[in-house]
Design a protein around this motif. Structure first.
Motif, PDB file in Angstrom:
ATOM      1  N   ASN A 164       0.802  -1.232   0.000  1.00 27.75           N
ATOM      2  CA  ASN A 164       0.000   0.000   0.000  1.00 27.75           C
ATOM      3  C   ASN A 164       0.836   1.284   0.000  1.00 27.75           C
ATOM      4  N   ILE A 165       2.032   1.207  -0.578  1.00 25.60           N
ATOM      5  CA  ILE A 165       2.903   2.390  -0.597  1.00 25.60           C
ATOM      6  C   ILE A 165       2.522   3.286  -1.777  1.00 25.60           C
ATOM      7  N   ASP A 166       2.398   4.594  -1.507  1.00 27.72           N
ATOM      8  CA  ASP A 166       2.097   5.552  -2.568  1.00 27.72           C
ATOM      9  C   ASP A 166       3.361   6.219  -3.093  1.00 27.72           C
ATOM     10  N   PHE A 167       4.305   6.467  -2.173  1.00 31.97           N
ATOM     11  CA  PHE A 167       5.575   7.089  -2.560  1.00 31.97           C
ATOM     12  C   PHE A 167       6.710   6.313  -1.884  1.00 31.97           C
ATOM     13  N   LEU A 168       7.682   5.914  -2.684  1.00 34.54           N
ATOM     14  CA  LEU A 168       8.838   5.188  -2.140  1.00 34.54           C
ATOM     15  C   LEU A 168      10.101   5.846  -2.675  1.00 34.54           C
ATOM     16  N   VAL A 169      11.042   6.150  -1.788  1.00 37.62           N
ATOM     17  CA  VAL A 169      12.283   6.768  -2.277  1.00 37.62           C
ATOM     18  C   VAL A 169      13.490   5.886  -2.024  1.00 37.62           C
ATOM     19  N   SER A 170      14.442   5.997  -2.954  1.00 35.38           N
ATOM     20  CA  SER A 170      15.750   5.387  -2.759  1.00 35.38           C
ATOM     21  C   SER A 170      16.754   6.168  -3.606  1.00 35.38           C
ATOM     22  N   SER A 171      18.022   5.755  -3.540  1.00 29.86           N
ATOM     23  CA  SER A 171      19.042   6.491  -4.287  1.00 29.86           C
ATOM     24  C   SER A 171      19.908   5.529  -5.084  1.00 29.86           C
ATOM     25  N   ALA A 172      20.822   6.110  -5.860  1.00 29.43           N
ATOM     26  CA  ALA A 172      21.591   5.324  -6.829  1.00 29.43           C
ATOM     27  C   ALA A 172      22.607   4.398  -6.181  1.00 29.43           C
ATOM     28  N   ASN A 173      23.102   4.792  -4.994  1.00 24.65           N
ATOM     29  CA  ASN A 173      24.357   4.220  -4.511  1.00 24.65           C
ATOM     30  C   ASN A 173      24.241   3.320  -3.288  1.00 24.65           C
ATOM     31  N   LYS A 174      23.075   2.730  -3.059  1.00 27.77           N
ATOM     32  CA  LYS A 174      23.009   1.809  -1.924  1.00 27.77           C
ATOM     33  C   LYS A 174      22.876   0.374  -2.454  1.00 27.77           C
ATOM     34  N   ILE A 176      21.492  -0.906  -4.950  1.00 29.25           N
ATOM     35  CA  ILE A 176      21.601  -1.134  -6.393  1.00 29.25           C
ATOM     36  C   ILE A 176      23.054  -0.979  -6.842  1.00 29.25           C
ATOM     37  N   GLU A 177      23.878  -0.451  -5.944  1.00 29.17           N
ATOM     38  CA  GLU A 177      25.335  -0.443  -6.158  1.00 29.17           C
ATOM     39  C   GLU A 177      25.778   0.442  -7.328  1.00 29.17           C
ATOM     40  N   GLY A 178      25.056   1.525  -7.567  1.00 29.58           N
ATOM     41  CA  GLY A 178      25.486   2.506  -8.557  1.00 29.58           C
ATOM     42  C   GLY A 178      26.414   3.530  -7.904  1.00 29.58           C
ATOM     43  N   THR A 179      26.736   4.581  -8.669  1.00 27.15           N
ATOM     44  CA  THR A 179      27.567   5.647  -8.103  1.00 27.15           C
ATOM     45  C   THR A 179      26.665   6.792  -7.645  1.00 27.15           C
ATOM     46  N   PRO A 180      27.081   7.581  -6.656  1.00 25.52           N
ATOM     47  CA  PRO A 180      26.218   8.653  -6.155  1.00 25.52           C
ATOM     48  C   PRO A 180      25.926   9.710  -7.218  1.00 25.52           C
ATOM     49  N   GLY A 181      24.833  10.448  -7.044  1.00 26.35           N
ATOM     50  CA  GLY A 181      24.547  11.539  -7.970  1.00 26.35           C
ATOM     51  C   GLY A 181      23.071  11.819  -8.179  1.00 26.35           C
ATOM     52  N   PHE A 182      22.236  10.810  -7.929  1.00 33.00           N
ATOM     53  CA  PHE A 182      20.805  11.084  -8.078  1.00 33.00           C
ATOM     54  C   PHE A 182      20.000  10.137  -7.196  1.00 33.00           C
ATOM     55  N   SER A 183      18.722  10.448  -7.107  1.00 36.93           N
ATOM     56  CA  SER A 183      17.809   9.658  -6.283  1.00 36.93           C
ATOM     57  C   SER A 183      16.501   9.529  -7.053  1.00 36.93           C
ATOM     58  N   TYR A 184      15.540   8.832  -6.489  1.00 40.71           N
ATOM     59  CA  TYR A 184      14.280   8.663  -7.225  1.00 40.71           C
ATOM     60  C   TYR A 184      13.132   8.417  -6.276  1.00 40.71           C
ATOM     61  N   THR A 185      11.946   8.821  -6.730  1.00 44.40           N
ATOM     62  CA  THR A 185      10.711   8.506  -6.027  1.00 44.40           C
ATOM     63  C   THR A 185       9.863   7.667  -6.960  1.00 44.40           C
ATOM     64  N   LEU A 186       9.446   6.497  -6.496  1.00 49.29           N
ATOM     65  CA  LEU A 186       8.465   5.719  -7.238  1.00 49.29           C
ATOM     66  C   LEU A 186       7.114   6.156  -6.689  1.00 49.29           C
ATOM     67  N   ALA A 187       6.209   6.574  -7.593  1.00 45.86           N
ATOM     68  CA  ALA A 187       4.957   7.164  -7.126  1.00 45.86           C
ATOM     69  C   ALA A 187       3.753   6.472  -7.755  1.00 45.86           C
ATOM     70  N   ARG A 188       2.716   6.318  -6.944  1.00 49.81           N
ATOM     71  CA  ARG A 188       1.437   5.842  -7.458  1.00 49.81           C
ATOM     72  C   ARG A 188       0.836   6.985  -8.270  1.00 49.81           C
ATOM     73  N   ARG A 189       0.492   6.727  -9.513  1.00 52.33           N
ATOM     74  CA  ARG A 189       0.023   7.813 -10.386  1.00 52.33           C
ATOM     75  C   ARG A 189      -1.209   8.530  -9.833  1.00 52.33           C
ATOM     76  N   SER A 190      -2.135   7.747  -9.242  1.00 50.47           N
ATOM     77  CA  SER A 190      -3.368   8.382  -8.751  1.00 50.47           C
ATOM     78  C   SER A 190      -3.055   9.351  -7.602  1.00 50.47           C
ATOM     79  N   ALA A 191      -2.011   9.065  -6.823  1.00 48.22           N
ATOM     80  CA  ALA A 191      -1.634   9.966  -5.723  1.00 48.22           C
ATOM     81  C   ALA A 191      -0.882  11.175  -6.256  1.00 48.22           C
ATOM     82  N   LEU A 192       0.042  10.938  -7.188  1.00 48.21           N
ATOM     83  CA  LEU A 192       0.836  12.050  -7.732  1.00 48.21           C
ATOM     84  C   LEU A 192      -0.042  13.034  -8.508  1.00 48.21           C
TER      85      LEU A 192
END
Ligand code: PLP
Length: 355
Positions: A164-174, A176-192
């Motif tokens: 039941n999550i509407d917004f979930l955040v994470s970043s590039a470098n944890k 998923i083992e990418g390099t730092p520099g950006f982050s992201y929010t996965l959003a439920r379209r109806s909520a956004l």
């Protein structure tokens, strides 16, 4: 990462499209109901963007569940933004208490968003995101549910919709083992969709960031191109490894090796066995006259092992992570490094703690 593409290059735009789709796949949700909003900046930028985008300028009110440094950061963000909030603080070595949460929800039916940190990285506690999500839907059907999954996403399998999550955040470098520099929010379209004009900031506006990306395939402002290209590769490597389930097994094995070895050396953990977290482990500073954390840290550093540099819990603890491009062999090596360091500090193993 060594490839220097322009932000409007077709190859770059294709990578961005694949990253956005790949992240939804990791969250086990579809593009029809969910969207990935990529944000320039570290993880905190996405947290701040989400809170202000999802909170109406009038009548918004947060319920913040906090048991550590990252929960406290959400409180701080709410205060910077002048957003009214109700806070439930619970001990750093315990999981979110469902009964108390339910009572608070009943007492504050005007809450517009509930926030919870999945893996509280200051201690390693994994909070029960699915159970809290169920409470949000049942008790506060008009509110949204926001999960900070910064240090767990990709390393702990989850289904965002089922939780039941509407917004979930994470970043590039944890995980998923990418390099730092950006982050992201996965959003439920109806909520956004309900969030137009909410944000108090121009750049940290998920609604506008998403709308522009969906219309043009491009960012409103210059993105971290190199970091995104390396992340594109990191997602491929996660898939090759076998996805979050396989990565979880590797991290669990890392942690098993670590805790076994640390127990043999005489270190005590902050969390008891009721906790199943495997992202990061907190150990008490040993009660020994020769132990100094600064010395311990720098001597380990000289040997090439970098642990978290400071304590963030109330209890005197240090932390060792099991995530990143690390394997059980690396954990065995760090244990050897720790044993040598203790010898250099004149602390016999297993450590005998003073009373
Ligand atoms: C790492 C982390 C963050 C964000 O940290 P940044 O330094 O801004 O990337 C937020 N929440 C949690 C739980 C984290 O582990």
């Amino acid at each position: 990462m060594m490839r220097d593409l322009g932000s409007r290059d077709v190859a770059f735009m294709k990578a961005v499209k694949e990253i956005r789709a790949g992240l939804l796949e990791l969250a086990q949700v579809n593009e029809k109901d969910f969207t990935t909003v990529l944000i320039q900046g570290s993880g905190t930028f996405a947290v701040e963007a989400t809170i202000q985008t999802a909170t109406p300028r009038q009548g918004g009110k947060l319920l913040i569940l906090a048991n550590g440094a990252y929960g406290s950061r959400i409180i701080k963000i709410a205060d910077y933004l002048n957003i009214p909030r109700v806070v439930l603080e619970f001990p750093e070595n315990e999981k979110a208490p469902l009964n108390d949460i339910e009572k608070l929800m009943a007492a504050h039916p005007d809450i517009t968003m509930v926030t919870l940190v999945h893996c509280e990285t200051s201690s390693g506690v994994i909070n029960p995101i699915a159970q809290v999500g169920k409470l949000v839907r049942e008790k506060l059907p008009q509110a949204t549910y926001f999960v900070d999954a910064m240090s767990s996403f990709g390393g702990i399998p989850l289904n965002m919709d089922a939780c039941n999550i509407d917004f979930l955040v994470s970043s590039a470098n944890k995980c998923i083992e990418g390099t730092p520099g950006f982050s992201y929010t996965l959003a439920r379209r109806s909520a956004l969709a309900k969030c137009k004009g909410n944000s108090r900031s121009l750049s940290l506006d998920l609604f506008d960031q998403n709308a522009y990306m969906e219309q043009t395939g491009q960012f409103r402002f210059t993105p971290a191109t190199h970091s995104m290209l390396s992340f594109h590769q990191a997602l491929k490597e996660l898939k090759l490894e076998g996805g979050p389930e396989a990565r979880a097994r590797r991290y669990q094995e890392n942690r098993r090796v670590l805790r076994l070895g640390m127990a043999k050396l005489g270190f005590r953990e902050l969390l008891d066995d009721s906790h199943e977290g495997y992202i990061i482990t907190s150990f008490h500073f040993p009660k020994h006259p020769n132990f100094s954390f600064e010395k311990f840290y720098s001597k380990l550093n000289e040997k090439g092992y970098v642990i978290y540099p400071g304590k963030v819990t109330r209890a005197d603890c240090f932390r060792i992570g099991s995530i990143g491009h690390l394997f059980p062999k690396d954990m065995q090596n760090v244990l050897v490094g720790i044993e040598k360091t203790l010898q250099e500090m004149d602390i016999a193993v297993p450590i005998q703690e003073s009373k």
